[in-house]
Design a protein around this motif. Sequence first.
Motif, PDB file in Angstrom:
ATOM      1  N   TYR A 152      59.876  15.406  24.654  1.00  0.00           N
ATOM      2  CA  TYR A 152      59.353  15.882  25.937  1.00  0.00           C
ATOM      3  C   TYR A 152      59.188  14.736  26.929  1.00  0.00           C
ATOM      4  N   TYR A 153      59.335  15.069  28.191  1.00  0.00           N
ATOM      5  CA  TYR A 153      59.085  14.138  29.301  1.00  0.00           C
ATOM      6  C   TYR A 153      57.578  14.163  29.541  1.00  0.00           C
ATOM      7  N   THR A 154      56.937  13.023  29.369  1.00  0.00           N
ATOM      8  CA  THR A 154      55.480  12.970  29.444  1.00  0.00           C
ATOM      9  C   THR A 154      55.019  12.090  30.608  1.00  0.00           C
ATOM     10  N   SER A 155      53.822  12.389  31.098  1.00  0.00           N
ATOM     11  CA  SER A 155      53.285  11.616  32.219  1.00  0.00           C
ATOM     12  C   SER A 155      51.807  11.314  32.023  1.00  0.00           C
ATOM     13  N   TYR A 156      51.451  10.071  32.286  1.00  0.00           N
ATOM     14  CA  TYR A 156      50.039   9.673  32.237  1.00  0.00           C
ATOM     15  C   TYR A 156      49.367  10.004  33.557  1.00  0.00           C
ATOM     16  N   TYR A 157      48.289  10.770  33.483  1.00  0.00           N
ATOM     17  CA  TYR A 157      47.513  11.167  34.653  1.00  0.00           C
ATOM     18  C   TYR A 157      46.581  10.023  35.043  1.00  0.00           C
ATOM     19  N   VAL A 158      46.898   9.360  36.138  1.00  0.00           N
ATOM     20  CA  VAL A 158      46.030   8.292  36.647  1.00  0.00           C
ATOM     21  C   VAL A 158      44.867   8.952  37.374  1.00  0.00           C
ATOM     22  N   PRO A 159      43.622   8.628  37.023  1.00  0.00           N
ATOM     23  CA  PRO A 159      42.491   9.308  37.650  1.00  0.00           C
ATOM     24  C   PRO A 159      42.335   8.952  39.126  1.00  0.00           C
ATOM     25  N   TYR A 160      41.569   9.783  39.832  1.00  0.00           N
ATOM     26  CA  TYR A 160      41.251   9.512  41.233  1.00  0.00           C
ATOM     27  C   TYR A 160      40.398   8.248  41.300  1.00  0.00           C
ATOM     28  N   LEU A 161      40.933   7.200  41.879  1.00  0.00           N
ATOM     29  CA  LEU A 161      40.217   5.932  41.992  1.00  0.00           C
ATOM     30  C   LEU A 161      39.709   5.752  43.417  1.00  0.00           C
ATOM     31  N   LYS A 162      38.477   5.264  43.550  1.00  0.00           N
ATOM     32  CA  LYS A 162      37.905   4.971  44.867  1.00  0.00           C
ATOM     33  C   LYS A 162      38.348   3.568  45.279  1.00  0.00           C
ATOM     34  N   LEU A 163      39.590   3.481  45.680  1.00  0.00           N
ATOM     35  CA  LEU A 163      40.217   2.182  45.929  1.00  0.00           C
ATOM     36  C   LEU A 163      39.485   1.368  46.989  1.00  0.00           C
ATOM     37  N   GLU A 164      38.968   2.043  48.004  1.00  0.00           N
ATOM     38  CA  GLU A 164      38.300   1.326  49.097  1.00  0.00           C
ATOM     39  C   GLU A 164      36.990   0.684  48.653  1.00  0.00           C
ATOM     40  N   LYS A 165      36.430   1.154  47.519  1.00  0.00           N
ATOM     41  CA  LYS A 165      35.173   0.609  47.022  1.00  0.00           C
ATOM     42  C   LYS A 165      35.375  -0.359  45.859  1.00  0.00           C
ATOM     43  N   ILE A 182      52.138   2.006  30.228  1.00  0.00           N
ATOM     44  CA  ILE A 182      53.595   2.168  30.342  1.00  0.00           C
ATOM     45  C   ILE A 182      54.302   1.473  29.179  1.00  0.00           C
ATOM     46  N   LEU A 183      53.802   0.294  28.829  1.00  0.00           N
ATOM     47  CA  LEU A 183      54.430  -0.486  27.756  1.00  0.00           C
ATOM     48  C   LEU A 183      54.282   0.142  26.380  1.00  0.00           C
ATOM     49  N   THR A 184      53.345   1.091  26.211  1.00  0.00           N
ATOM     50  CA  THR A 184      53.213   1.751  24.908  1.00  0.00           C
ATOM     51  C   THR A 184      54.452   2.592  24.592  1.00  0.00           C
ATOM     52  N   GLY A 185      55.180   2.994  25.631  1.00  0.00           N
ATOM     53  CA  GLY A 185      56.340   3.858  25.420  1.00  0.00           C
ATOM     54  C   GLY A 185      55.979   5.318  25.227  1.00  0.00           C
ATOM     55  N   ASN A 186      54.688   5.647  25.403  1.00  0.00           N
ATOM     56  CA  ASN A 186      54.235   7.022  25.195  1.00  0.00           C
ATOM     57  C   ASN A 186      54.530   7.937  26.382  1.00  0.00           C
ATOM     58  N   VAL A 187      54.832   7.325  27.534  1.00  0.00           N
ATOM     59  CA  VAL A 187      54.983   8.138  28.740  1.00  0.00           C
ATOM     60  C   VAL A 187      56.311   7.868  29.433  1.00  0.00           C
ATOM     61  N   SER A 188      56.841   8.927  30.040  1.00  0.00           N
ATOM     62  CA  SER A 188      58.087   8.828  30.798  1.00  0.00           C
ATOM     63  C   SER A 188      57.807   8.560  32.267  1.00  0.00           C
ATOM     64  N   ALA A 189      56.568   8.842  32.693  1.00  0.00           N
ATOM     65  CA  ALA A 189      56.202   8.710  34.100  1.00  0.00           C
ATOM     66  C   ALA A 189      54.702   8.496  34.214  1.00  0.00           C
ATOM     67  N   ILE A 190      54.256   8.169  35.428  1.00  0.00           N
ATOM     68  CA  ILE A 190      52.833   8.181  35.732  1.00  0.00           C
ATOM     69  C   ILE A 190      52.625   9.099  36.934  1.00  0.00           C
ATOM     70  N   SER A 191      51.526   9.854  36.902  1.00  0.00           N
ATOM     71  CA  SER A 191      51.230  10.805  37.974  1.00  0.00           C
ATOM     72  C   SER A 191      49.877  10.479  38.584  1.00  0.00           C
ATOM     73  N   PHE A 192      49.749  10.722  39.886  1.00  0.00           N
ATOM     74  CA  PHE A 192      48.574  10.237  40.618  1.00  0.00           C
ATOM     75  C   PHE A 192      48.424  10.996  41.932  1.00  0.00           C
ATOM     76  N   PRO A 193      47.200  11.027  42.494  1.00  0.00           N
ATOM     77  CA  PRO A 193      47.013  11.659  43.806  1.00  0.00           C
ATOM     78  C   PRO A 193      47.738  10.883  44.900  1.00  0.00           C
ATOM     79  N   GLY A 194      48.225  11.593  45.896  1.00  0.00           N
ATOM     80  CA  GLY A 194      49.094  10.997  46.912  1.00  0.00           C
ATOM     81  C   GLY A 194      48.512   9.822  47.666  1.00  0.00           C
ATOM     82  N   TYR A 195      47.193   9.808  47.890  1.00  0.00           N
ATOM     83  CA  TYR A 195      46.605   8.703  48.651  1.00  0.00           C
ATOM     84  C   TYR A 195      46.734   7.370  47.925  1.00  0.00           C
ATOM     85  N   MET A 196      47.016   7.430  46.601  1.00  0.00           N
ATOM     86  CA  MET A 196      47.143   6.207  45.811  1.00  0.00           C
ATOM     87  C   MET A 196      48.572   5.669  45.771  1.00  0.00           C
ATOM     88  N   TYR A 197      49.465   6.283  46.530  1.00  0.00           N
ATOM     89  CA  TYR A 197      50.869   5.869  46.518  1.00  0.00           C
ATOM     90  C   TYR A 197      51.063   4.377  46.805  1.00  0.00           C
TER      91      TYR A 197
END
Length: 249
Positions: A152-165, A182-197
């Motif tokens: 399966y194609y898997t993705s790590y869900y990056v949590p909502y981070l308060k980057l400004e703080k 990413i280096l664990t090889g467990n995930v094919s992608a990372i997913s995150f809220p758009g403001y963290m782009y």
Amino acid sequence: MKKFLIIFFILGIILIPSRSRKYIFIYYINLTRELPDKCWLRRTNTVEKMLEISDKYKGIEIDVNFNNSDLYFDVTHDLEDSINLSLEKYFKYFSENDKKIWIDFKNLTENNVENSLNVFENLIKKYNLSKERFIIESGNFEMLKSFKEKGYYTSYYVPYLKLEKMSSKETEEWKRKIKDIILTGNVSAISFPGYMYPFVKSIDTDIDLLTWEDGKRWQQLYKKKINIEMLKDKQLKVILVKEKGKYHR
């Protein structure tokens, strides 16, 4: 339809006061744009919503919590809002099209990974669906290993981070953490809220990126420079967008 739009646009230029012409131009451009393939329908948590408005999207996103007692995937963002909707009810419709499916697995744990994987594998076989159509997303990257090893194609869900703080030290720590995942090889992608782009793009990695834009329809992505950049970014594979319809939950 195109001829009508052209006539409407020309009449707008001629008859509308100059200060309002820019709005006619923006409206015309929005009407003539096509839905980008990378824009998928977010939070498709009822079968009715899927049937109502998902046809135009290449893919959809569904939130699930696995019921480890009754052994089924409960389609719900939050357990307290459950209507006991089984993910299997979607699968017969998946077998009738080639739509892509993003599964946001909310409660993947060590305690349910074996059972949930077995149930998912059985559904895939029962409805003769390709694993390549699915994204399995979770914040538990360790447990995603089992799904990844099954193809399966898997993705790590990056949590909502308060980057400004966050301090520069905290920012660098999160970058290192994501790199290590990413280096664990467990995930094919990372997913995150758009403001963290911008933050995610500053990480030195070529892994696939997936994101969502809270509260935005796909047409609204053309209003901001950063969103246009996201649409053009080949590393960014999917942008989830909003469209509620009549059956949203």
